[in-house]
Structures are given as structure tokens and as C-alpha cells.
Design a protein around this motif. Sequence first.
Motif, PDB file in Angstrom:
ATOM      1  N   ILE A 893       0.844  -1.203   0.000  1.00 18.02           N
ATOM      2  CA  ILE A 893       0.000   0.000   0.000  1.00 18.02           C
ATOM      3  C   ILE A 893       0.878   1.252   0.000  1.00 18.02           C
ATOM      4  CG2 ILE A 893      -1.607   1.336   1.439  1.00 18.02           C
ATOM      5  CD1 ILE A 893      -2.785  -1.383   2.351  1.00 18.02           C
ATOM      6  N   LEU A 894       1.912   1.266   0.846  1.00 15.39           N
ATOM      7  CA  LEU A 894       2.791   2.436   0.904  1.00 15.39           C
ATOM      8  C   LEU A 894       3.560   2.617  -0.404  1.00 15.39           C
ATOM      9  CD1 LEU A 894       4.162   2.112   4.558  1.00 15.39           C
ATOM     10  CD2 LEU A 894       2.417   3.692   3.693  1.00 15.39           C
ATOM     11  N   ALA A 895       3.934   1.516  -1.034  1.00 12.15           N
ATOM     12  CA  ALA A 895       4.612   1.614  -2.337  1.00 12.15           C
ATOM     13  C   ALA A 895       3.686   2.229  -3.374  1.00 12.15           C
ATOM     14  CB  ALA A 895       5.076   0.228  -2.788  1.00 12.15           C
ATOM     15  N   MET A 896       2.398   1.834  -3.335  1.00 13.10           N
ATOM     16  CA  MET A 896       1.429   2.426  -4.257  1.00 13.10           C
ATOM     17  C   MET A 896       1.250   3.912  -3.977  1.00 13.10           C
ATOM     18  SD  MET A 896      -0.747   2.474  -6.696  1.00 13.10           S
ATOM     19  CE  MET A 896      -0.819   0.754  -7.191  1.00 13.10           C
ATOM     20  N   TRP A 897       1.246   4.291  -2.684  1.00  9.15           N
ATOM     21  CA  TRP A 897       1.100   5.718  -2.354  1.00  9.15           C
ATOM     22  C   TRP A 897       2.292   6.521  -2.873  1.00  9.15           C
ATOM     23  CZ3 TRP A 897      -1.801   9.575  -1.620  1.00  9.15           C
ATOM     24  CH2 TRP A 897      -1.299  10.769  -1.082  1.00  9.15           C
ATOM     25  N   ASN A 898       3.487   5.995  -2.731  1.00 14.58           N
ATOM     26  CA  ASN A 898       4.666   6.713  -3.234  1.00 14.58           C
ATOM     27  C   ASN A 898       4.589   6.889  -4.750  1.00 14.58           C
ATOM     28  OD1 ASN A 898       5.825   6.925  -0.693  1.00 14.58           O
ATOM     29  ND2 ASN A 898       6.877   4.940  -0.861  1.00 14.58           N
ATOM     30  N   LYS A 899       4.095   5.852  -5.429  1.00 10.14           N
ATOM     31  CA  LYS A 899       3.942   5.942  -6.881  1.00 10.14           C
ATOM     32  C   LYS A 899       2.912   7.026  -7.244  1.00 10.14           C
ATOM     33  CE  LYS A 899       2.129   3.303 -10.806  1.00 10.14           C
ATOM     34  NZ  LYS A 899       1.519   2.018 -11.217  1.00 10.14           N
ATOM     35  N   LEU A 900       1.812   7.051  -6.515  1.00  7.32           N
ATOM     36  CA  LEU A 900       0.771   8.048  -6.786  1.00  7.32           C
ATOM     37  C   LEU A 900       1.275   9.455  -6.443  1.00  7.32           C
ATOM     38  CD1 LEU A 900      -2.352   6.160  -5.375  1.00  7.32           C
ATOM     39  CD2 LEU A 900      -1.863   6.620  -7.787  1.00  7.32           C
ATOM     40  N   ALA A 901       2.020   9.585  -5.349  1.00 10.32           N
ATOM     41  CA  ALA A 901       2.535  10.899  -4.943  1.00 10.32           C
ATOM     42  C   ALA A 901       3.458  11.479  -6.011  1.00 10.32           C
ATOM     43  CB  ALA A 901       3.259  10.787  -3.607  1.00 10.32           C
ATOM     44  N   ASP A 902       4.283  10.615  -6.602  1.00 13.43           N
ATOM     45  CA  ASP A 902       5.153  11.087  -7.680  1.00 13.43           C
ATOM     46  C   ASP A 902       4.326  11.561  -8.864  1.00 13.43           C
ATOM     47  OD1 ASP A 902       7.385  10.499  -6.199  1.00 13.43           O
ATOM     48  OD2 ASP A 902       7.688   8.514  -7.108  1.00 13.43           O
ATOM     49  N   GLY A 903       3.322  10.796  -9.231  1.00 15.41           N
ATOM     50  CA  GLY A 903       2.480  11.188 -10.367  1.00 15.41           C
ATOM     51  C   GLY A 903       1.719  12.464 -10.094  1.00 15.41           C
ATOM     52  N   MET A 904       1.238  12.650  -8.848  1.00 17.51           N
ATOM     53  CA  MET A 904       0.476  13.864  -8.519  1.00 17.51           C
ATOM     54  C   MET A 904       1.365  15.091  -8.532  1.00 17.51           C
ATOM     55  SD  MET A 904      -2.268  12.752  -5.556  1.00 17.51           S
ATOM     56  CE  MET A 904      -1.055  12.106  -4.431  1.00 17.51           C
TER      57      MET A 904
END
Length: 1001
Positions: A893-904
Motif C-alpha cells: 500500500i505504501l509503495a502504491m502511495w509513493n507511486k501516486l505521490a510522484d504522479g500527482m
Amino acid sequence: MSTAPGVHKICDLYIGARPRCCVWSLRQRSALGGYRLLNLQQLEVSVFGVKKGKKMSSCCCCAIPSASNSNSSLPGHPSLLRAKSLSPLHRLPSRIPTTHSSPHCTAQATCPVNSRYLPKVAVPFDETPHSKARSFAKLISSHCRSQRWSDVISVLASMIADGATPDRFLLPKILKACSELQEWETAATVHGYVITAPLEVDIVVGNSLVDMYSKCGDITSARAVFDRMPVRDVVSWTALVNAYADAGLLDVALAMFQSMRENGVRPDLISWNALISGFARKGETGMALLLLDELRENGLQPGTNSWNGVVSGLVQNGCFDDALEIFRQMCLHVKPNAVTIASILPACSGLTALNLGQELHSYVIRNGMKMNVFVGGSLIDMYLKCGKSGFAERVFADLEIRNVPVWNALIAAYADEDKMSEALDLLDLMQKDGFVPTVITYNTFIAAYARRGQKDEAFKFLFEIIRKGLKPNVVSMNALTSGFHHSGLNDEALDLFREMQLPKLFSTRCSSVLIGMLDVIIQPNAVTINSILSVCADLKLHHFGKEVHGFVLRNSFESNVFVSSALIDMYAKCCDMSSATKVFHGMKDKNVVSWNVLMAGHNHNEHPEAALKLYLEMLEQNFVPSSITLMILLLSCSNIMALRLGRELHSCIEKGRPDGCPLTLASTLINMYAKCGSIKDAKLVFDCVTEKDLVIWNAMMAGYSLHRMTTDALSLFKQMEQSGIKPDHITFTAILSACNQEGFVDEGWKLFKMMEDFYGVSPTLEHFTCMVDMLGTAGLLEESLDLIRRIPFRPDACLWATLLKACRLHSNYEIGERAARALFEVEPRNALNHIVLYNIFAMSGLWDSASTMRNALRDQGLKMVDISSWIEIGSAIHSFKSGDSTHPEMETILAMWNKLADGMSKVGYVPQNVVFCDQGEVDPFTCYHTEKLAVCLGIISLRANIPIRVSKNVRMCIDCHSSIKFISKIEDRDIFITDGCFYHHFRDGTCSCRDKCCKAW
């Protein structure tokens, strides 16, 4: 004090017939007058044994067994020590009528009301004892046929005074009178005589003793008599089976029934009926029907009484629909009788099924049934509860014979409808008609006035009971405690509970003139305990509730499923789910109600996932969910947006009810679909309901309001008016909330003013809060404050919090500070209030004030509520709690959040937190973003075409709201989030709330 006539002679006769070795050979003058028969060693002897620790052998001429042979652990009954003759009957209470006629003399002997003794009836001197006994027996039999039980006891006293004694044929009638009057002391005296006669070996007398003790509620004594009977027939066994069934000890009753068969006694139809009706009364309908089938298999045909037992039991448990179904089946096999009609009519009353009730009335007339007091009373009750008081009065007027219960039924019906003047008029007519009001009559008025909060009037009727020479009973006290609780007089209800147990030590606050009103302790029963636990639950009196729990354990009430369920409810509402769960798992006989209470408790404490898990356990243990169960589960689904499970429950409802979904469940389904984001499904359920009531209309309007579909809500409001349904206060809460969502201030003001002027609905504090929110959101803060000043109620925390959040939205720290100060007085321990004011100061640049507010929060040790979010993945409910990183997929879940944070960040996302960490410490004002974690899990686990649905228990912060807008655009997903205050539908970078509601956080 002198001894009553004949006492010396009778005692001499009974004592003189015994040798000196007998335990009855010594007599001693009693302090009360008369004789007390004593053992030479001053041993206290009961009917069934002696005091623990004392040994004594049986005498050859006495019916008293030795202690070693006693098979009962009954305590000694001191009254029986001086009851080896019938002479103590002369000292019966003076409430028994003091004027009687001799069988052979027209002269009447009277005595003063305060006399301790009954009069001695004059009998001709030349009459033999045998003829005397025969004459008295005829008179007693006559009184029994007329059910004049008090007169039976009075004639018995006169009979003994004249030297005559009852025989084995008369004793059952006397014992019947004792059981009807609940005259335990008289019954014990008669039992003493039976032992010394000796008549205890007579099977008819023994059966009567078993039946008498059973009806007096003393099952232990009934069993002891049964065990001592040398010969037992089917009547003996049936009496004991019936006793255990009446007491709710169904396992023991069933075991006794099996033992009867094993001992070679074939149960007759009455035996089967006793067992069947016992299970039906306890709500065990399935078992009752199985026994009905087994009855047929044993070569017996269920009679009318067999079916009546099942119907009556179902009605007593409130299972009115089931009772009507069993009644339908009954009509296919046997012809209903008057008892059937009297039993099934209360089901019509409970369902307000006027048409069916009138059909039953017609059936009574067509079949020439005698309109007795039982059928007539049930018809009166049915018509009154169906709103046809005119019909009820006609039935009452047509009754040729009325009794006190019929008068009580009519009085109770008017009292239940708050028609107290009519009820009082009926009380006067009842007395003019020659009927004497009973404790039940007065209890009706006590309950009615207590429910209305008129405690002085309630106590007036309580004193009337005492003034009339009657005794208040536990029902009297229950009427007061439950009535006071109903009317909000909770302190008075708690005082009464204490005074019931220690009447001489409390001067209750219930009435200025009520001091030590009770002369005796009235033992609380299960109904009392339930009422007091409800008070504790409503007031969140956890400590007092635990004390009541201790009382329950000391007095063995824990086996009562309703008391245990009330304990679970009390602990749940006091936020002690650990104790609630312990009580639940400690219950031996759970029913659907106990499961429902614990599931509702989990919902109340914001653990809806626990309620859904409990439902699976319930099914595994073969419990069938009720309509209430389904309503609780649908609410759980609403709280966590579990749409898939909600649809499964909807399917179960449709399959289980092919005739259509009940309105209560339909409204809950509409609410569930709306809160889970499927307003189309909610509208589909609404359209499928053919006969819509007000609750259905309100549920749909609330759904439109939640989804910010104000135009649809207003249109639905007009449709409801056109259909002839009158709006209530809930309707206006929904419609004003809808206007608030879209800022329809003018339309909202118009509806608010029309509430009372046109629709006759008085605005409540909730409606004023809606208007304050509407004005505050529109920036009209001064107008909001002015409206608060004009409110005819004391503002509560919700109203001040609404104004405070509006000030937060518009950065008005002056009015915000005033609202906060008022809010802190009402809710000094709510951390959220401090946080909102902190944010107002911070956004206005008043950092010193913000710092002061933060320090106050820390100094007072205030904590935020536990923030949680839930998401449904397949058949599992996943929960995320603030500060908890134990989820098995947390790394992913945290890995997915980091991926989304970069995209945002690449498309312009900037964190919008107002509050920052200070010197590396975690600030208590920082949101833990549990909904972000849930959204990440949804992206990982759900296919791209499936919407992500997340539920949160507190309002979203600005940063979460902003980041999820970006996520919905980057991932091209529909994301639904409900946060307890608003409904958010994120799609393609926008939110359905148009960024209005999140700003007030």
C-alpha cells in the motif's frame, strides 16, 4: 391477646392424640396468641425436613420424614411449625370478608374490621360433626363454582371453628382457592393438616398440592411433594411438567416429560399441551411445532387446546404474523373455539388488522359463541387499538356479564391513548356498578401518569392502593420506573429502584410527601432490571450499571435472556464492548434478540465490520435473522459502503419475502444504497414500493440530499404533498439539508417559515441548526448569530459547532472565538472543537492564539477520536485505523502511495496541510490519512472498471480531499467516500461536493 374460639380445643385434639415421644408433644403459648407446636429439642421443623446440621429420625406416628431421608433442600417455613392443625386459619388477614352465613342458620356473625380473627359461624348444637362438614363442603363447592375464592377461605375458617374438618374430596378445592389468591401461608397451613391427617399419600390431594405450589411459584416445594408421592399418575407428572414450563425451565420440563414416558406413564393430550404451550410462550415456535407433529406420531390428534397453546404463546411473544399463520393452519384441522378467538384477537390488535378483527367478530356471531368476558375483552382491546373506540364501547355495552378484568381492559385502553378524563370516568362507573378496583386497576393509572411525567398523580394512585388495604406489588413499581424513564425522570426511576430494596432507609426525591412509602421490600423482577438498565444505558451510567449487574448475578437473573440482552445494550451504550461481549458469550440460551443487541452495539461504537462478522457466526449457529437483524446489518453496510454485501442482504430479503419487502426494510434499503453511492438503486427500491408511507418518502429525500440533488429532493417533496402524505419534522430536516447543500437560502427560508404556519410542524433544535448551517455557509454569520439568539431552546454542542465551522470556512475568528467559548462550556472534553478553533486562528495568521489553543489541548490531555476508514474487497472488510500499520499488505500500500505521490507532483499537486510538525514531533492536529491507505488498497485489489468505495468515521481534511481528486484523474477511477458528514464522488479530478464541504474542516 386472647385466642380465637375453638383453637385450644382443636390443638388439644391434635396434640393429645400423640404420645409423649412425638415431636409435637410440647406446646407453648405463642406471642401472637394461639399455640405454637415445638419439638422437645426446640428444633425448627418444616414440612420436608429440619435445619441443616440437625439430625432427627422419623416418628412412627408422624408424617414428618427424617432429615436424612429428605430429598429437598427447601428452607424451613416457620409458619408450618404451628400449622399441624388448621387452627391458625383463625388468624387470617382482616381483608377477607368478615360477614358470612352459616349453612343452616340465617343469622350472620360480624366482627370489627380490625379484628384479628374471623367470626365463628353459629351452628345448631345438635348437629353432628359429619353433617356440619357436609354442609360446609356444599358451601365451599358453591363458592368455587362462582370463583369466589376469598369466600372459600372464610368458610373454611368457620368450618374449623365449628369442629368440622375437610376430607380428601374437599381439600383440592381449598388448595385451588389458595393458589388463585396466592395465599401461601394458608396453603402451608392446609399442607400441615394434610401431613398430620394423614392425607399426603392420597394421589388426588398430592396432585392438588403439586399444582398449588406450582401456581404459587414455589417449584422446589412442588417437586418435593411430587418426589414424596408413593403413587403418581399422569395428572401428577403433567402438573410438574406444566410448572417447569410456566417457569420457563423448558429443558427441565422436557426432561420430566421424557422421564414420565420412561416410567411407563403415557402422556395424554393435556400433558402434550402443557409442553407445547410452554415452548410457544418462550418464543420457541419451531420446537412447539415439532412437538405438535410428534403428538400426531404418538397416535393422538391435536385438539383445539393444543393449537390454542401455540397461538397464545406466539401472541405473548409479539410474533403476530406467525400467530396468524398458525391460526390459518389450525382452521384447516379443527374448529376454533372462544379461547382461540380470545387468543388471536391480540395479534389483530398488535398489527392493527381491523378487517381481520371484524371477520373474527363476525365468526363469533355466526357460530353463536357466547360473548363472554374473555372474547368481549379481546374485542374491546382490538377495536380500541385499531382506533374504533365507538365499536369497543358497543361491545362493552352488549356484554351481559362484566367482570373487573373487562373494566380494567377498557380503562387501560383509554389510559394508553392518554384519554385520562375518560379513564377516570370509567373508574367511577366501575365502582358505581358494584365492582371493586384491584391493584391492576390502580397500576393502569400509575403507569399512564408516570409515562406522562405526572409523578404526583402517579403517587396519588399508589397511595390509594395502600389506603384501600391493598399492597403495591412489583408491577406497581415497574409501572413507575418504566414510566419515569419514558418521560425522562431518570433520577426518580433510580431512586425507586433503591427504595424497592431498602424502603425504610431512603427518602425518595420522587415526591415531597413520599417518605418510606413501602413497609415491605418488593423484590425487583426481570422487568424492573430491564427498565433500570435502560436508564443506565441512556445516561451512560457505567458504574451504576455494573452495580445492577452485580445485583443480577446475586439474584440469579443472568439466565433470563432479556436481562442479559439489556446488560449487553447497557455496556455497549457505555462504550464498554469488552464487557458486552463477555456477557454475550456467557449466555447459555441466546436468541435472535441477544445477537441483534450485540450487533447494534458494534455499530454504535463504530465497529460495523465486527457486526458483520458476528452475523456470520449467527448463521453458523443456525439462528434465523429477523427483520431487525437485517436492518442492523444494512446499517453496518451503509457505514462502511459495503455495497456488495448490501446487495446480498437485499437478495435474502426478496427471497424470504416473496409477497413484498416490509416498509421498514424498504426504507433501510433506500438509505443503504444512497450511502453506498448507488442512488439509482435507491430510487429503484423507492419506485417498487406500491403503498409508500412517510418513512419511505423521507428516506428517498434524505438520499437526494446526501447526493446534493437538491432539485430532485424539492420535486419529490411536492410529489409527496400531492399524494396526500403530510410531512413531519424528519421531512423538513431532509429538505432543509438539501437546500443547504446547494446554497438555496431563499428556498430554505421559505420552507422553514412554512413549517409551523402552513404544515403545523414546530421547528426543533435540529431545524434551527440546519438554518444556521445554511446561513453560515453562505457567509451570513451575523444573521446566523442573530437566529441563535432567537431560538426558544438552549443551544447544544452541535449548533455551536456548526457556527464554528462556518467561521472556519470564512476565516471569521471573532465570531468563531465566541462560538468556541460557548461550545467549550457545553463540550469541554471534545478535542475536535479545539482543533477547529486552532485552524481558524492559524488561517487568520493569529499564531499566538493558535499556539495557546494547541497548548490547552495538550495540557488538558484531550485526545482525538480514533480515526478509521473501511473498504470492501470481495467478501472481506478491510479497516485502517490511525497510527496502526499492522495491515498485512501495508508495504504494498505504501509503495502504491509513493507511486501516486510522484504522479500527482508532476501534475501540480501541492500538500495543503495547514499544520506542520514541530521539531520532529508528530502534531496531534495532523490527519493520519486513513482514507488514502484504503484508496490505495482499492486500486491494488479491484479491477479498473469497479468503483472504489471507502467509508470514514470523521470528516475528510483538505489535503485528503485534494489528493484523492488528483488520484481519480491519474488512475481514471470513480472513487466514492462518505465521511459521516458528506458524500463525495470523485471523478476525473473533480468532486460532487464542488470543494464546498471540505473547507469547513
